[in-house]
Design a protein around this motif. Sequence first.
Motif, mmCIF file in Angstrom:
data_model
loop_
_atom_site.group_PDB
_atom_site.id
_atom_site.type_symbol
_atom_site.label_atom_id
_atom_site.label_comp_id
_atom_site.label_asym_id
_atom_site.label_seq_id
_atom_site.Cartn_x
_atom_site.Cartn_y
_atom_site.Cartn_z
ATOM 1 N N UNK A 208 -16.741 -19.770 -30.020
ATOM 2 C CA UNK A 208 -16.829 -19.950 -28.569
ATOM 3 C C UNK A 208 -15.647 -19.284 -27.861
ATOM 4 N N UNK A 209 -15.861 -18.738 -26.670
ATOM 5 C CA UNK A 209 -14.806 -17.979 -25.995
ATOM 6 C C UNK A 209 -13.511 -18.740 -25.755
ATOM 7 N N UNK A 210 -13.583 -20.046 -25.473
ATOM 8 C CA UNK A 210 -12.333 -20.779 -25.254
ATOM 9 C C UNK A 210 -11.525 -20.856 -26.542
ATOM 10 N N UNK A 211 -12.194 -21.051 -27.677
ATOM 11 C CA UNK A 211 -11.491 -21.118 -28.952
ATOM 12 C C UNK A 211 -10.989 -19.743 -29.374
ATOM 13 N N UNK A 212 -11.765 -18.714 -29.094
ATOM 14 C CA UNK A 212 -11.311 -17.351 -29.405
ATOM 15 C C UNK A 212 -10.035 -17.012 -28.647
ATOM 16 N N UNK A 263 -12.156 -29.860 -28.868
ATOM 17 C CA UNK A 263 -11.457 -28.646 -28.421
ATOM 18 C C UNK A 263 -10.480 -28.088 -29.456
ATOM 19 N N UNK A 264 -10.432 -28.681 -30.657
ATOM 20 C CA UNK A 264 -9.648 -28.123 -31.769
ATOM 21 C C UNK A 264 -8.181 -27.890 -31.403
ATOM 22 N N UNK A 265 -7.573 -28.887 -30.795
ATOM 23 C CA UNK A 265 -6.137 -28.872 -30.478
ATOM 24 C C UNK A 265 -5.746 -27.698 -29.583
ATOM 25 N N UNK A 266 -6.649 -27.283 -28.720
ATOM 26 C CA UNK A 266 -6.327 -26.230 -27.763
ATOM 27 C C UNK A 266 -5.854 -26.786 -26.425
ATOM 28 N N UNK A 267 -6.181 -28.025 -26.124
ATOM 29 C CA UNK A 267 -5.852 -28.593 -24.803
ATOM 30 C C UNK A 267 -4.776 -29.666 -24.866
ATOM 31 N N UNK A 277 -14.439 -28.871 -20.562
ATOM 32 C CA UNK A 277 -15.799 -28.865 -21.092
ATOM 33 C C UNK A 277 -15.793 -29.080 -22.603
ATOM 34 N N UNK A 278 -14.794 -28.529 -23.278
ATOM 35 C CA UNK A 278 -14.705 -28.652 -24.724
ATOM 36 C C UNK A 278 -14.436 -30.079 -25.180
ATOM 37 N N UNK A 394 -12.837 -22.219 -18.746
ATOM 38 C CA UNK A 394 -11.640 -22.862 -18.199
ATOM 39 C C UNK A 394 -10.344 -22.286 -18.789
ATOM 40 N N UNK A 395 -10.185 -21.017 -18.590
ATOM 41 C CA UNK A 395 -8.995 -20.321 -19.076
ATOM 42 C C UNK A 395 -7.957 -20.085 -17.987
ATOM 43 N N UNK A 396 -8.351 -20.289 -16.711
ATOM 44 C CA UNK A 396 -7.427 -20.065 -15.601
ATOM 45 C C UNK A 396 -7.386 -21.293 -14.706
ATOM 46 N N UNK A 397 -6.266 -21.997 -14.721
ATOM 47 C CA UNK A 397 -6.079 -23.176 -13.892
ATOM 48 C C UNK A 397 -5.687 -22.750 -12.475
#
Length: 445
Positions: A208-212, A263-267, A277-278, A394-397
Amino acid sequence: MSKNKQPNVIVFFTDQQRWDTTGVHGNPLGLTPHFDQMAKTGTHLSRSFTCQPVCGPARSSLQTGLYATETGCYVNGIPLSQDQRTLAHYFKDEGYQTGYIGKWHLASEDPVPAEERGGYDDWLGANALEMCSDAYDTVLYNNDCEEVKLPGYRVDAMTDAAIRYIDERKDNPFFLFLSFLEPHHQNHLDNYPAPDGYEERYTGQWMPPDLAALGGTSHQHLGGYFGMVKKIDEALGRLFDALKSLQLSEDTIVLFTSDHACHFKTRNSEYKRSCHESSIRVPTALTGPGFDGGGHIDELVSLVDLPPTLLDGAGIPVPEEMQGASVLPLTRGENEVWQDDVFVQISESQVGRAIRTKRYKYGVTAADGDQGDHSFAYTYKEEFLYDLHADPYELTNLIQFDSYQHVAEDMKERLLTRIRTVEGREATVEPVEKVRNRQRKVSIR
């Protein structure tokens, strides 16, 4: 459905499953053909969200139709009050046999005492399944609190038990809640143990793009996670095969959903407990009487909407105290007034709240620094704003940008209204200091 027969109802419940593990949400790996078919021929709730992205609180909401602050289970480790009425009580009152198989996470201990089982008659469960069992060591407890070891990979073992339950009770209406641990991580390993051979199949494949973009532990864990999703979907197919062979397909409502995502520890430092969303978006579909041919529902649906939906689908009056609404009228194309946002309560990682519309996501966290085991705050501070049309992963806050200030104000008022109506409290939100980003003004919707 047979004339005058009450429909059977089955909840097929997974743990920590992202919406984009499914083919109907764009996953290209072919993990979920049975869910995809269910979504295409039944009712697909394509924008479905948990109301609390952590196990116990979410489960309390799905059992009761109430937000976690109202059940009292606002963090893990708080048993569901024995005074709370659950789906089991409502179905039992209408003559249903009620059964629970799998992870509960709403009791004080294992084995779960009879009085802490939420009113379910037939029990083959564990409070913390990830602690008392392993992928190839399935341990549950029966009605008499006796240990029961089931053969096979845990998903298969529990599915076998569910099929036996259905076969034994096929002549009378039943409500079965089948609660898997998968694709949740195995806690003592901090790993995602898929069936033998499955992890290798998906390691190094699509991401998924957020994880990539953000990484986290996804490069280490995504192959196993996807392998678990594949096995879960195979179990769903076996369940449908059993219903078909027992001539129960037309008599049985099946709900597929999950308690939260991953979210695999990304957030943050673990796998969920955030507004993203993740963490909050999950796959959800229904089939059976009233839901076959319901189509693609694009409205925003919360976990608290699912208990009234199941009761409504079975012809059981929805209690006024439930805080969600049945989606059944939407399947008939009725011009129902429906919510245009979903409300999320966040605990343990923070005392947080979030609101999501079809376009924007807005999140706040407690302003006083008190992030302990508390259910709410009177003052929050702004933390996140995302434009989901332009930035679905959700890559840009955007929370600090002055060009989005009017959007943040609108979302803040929505959030405060939800806090007031759901929790019965008045809260305030402190804005973050805004900076110019030289971007044109954007619309609120």
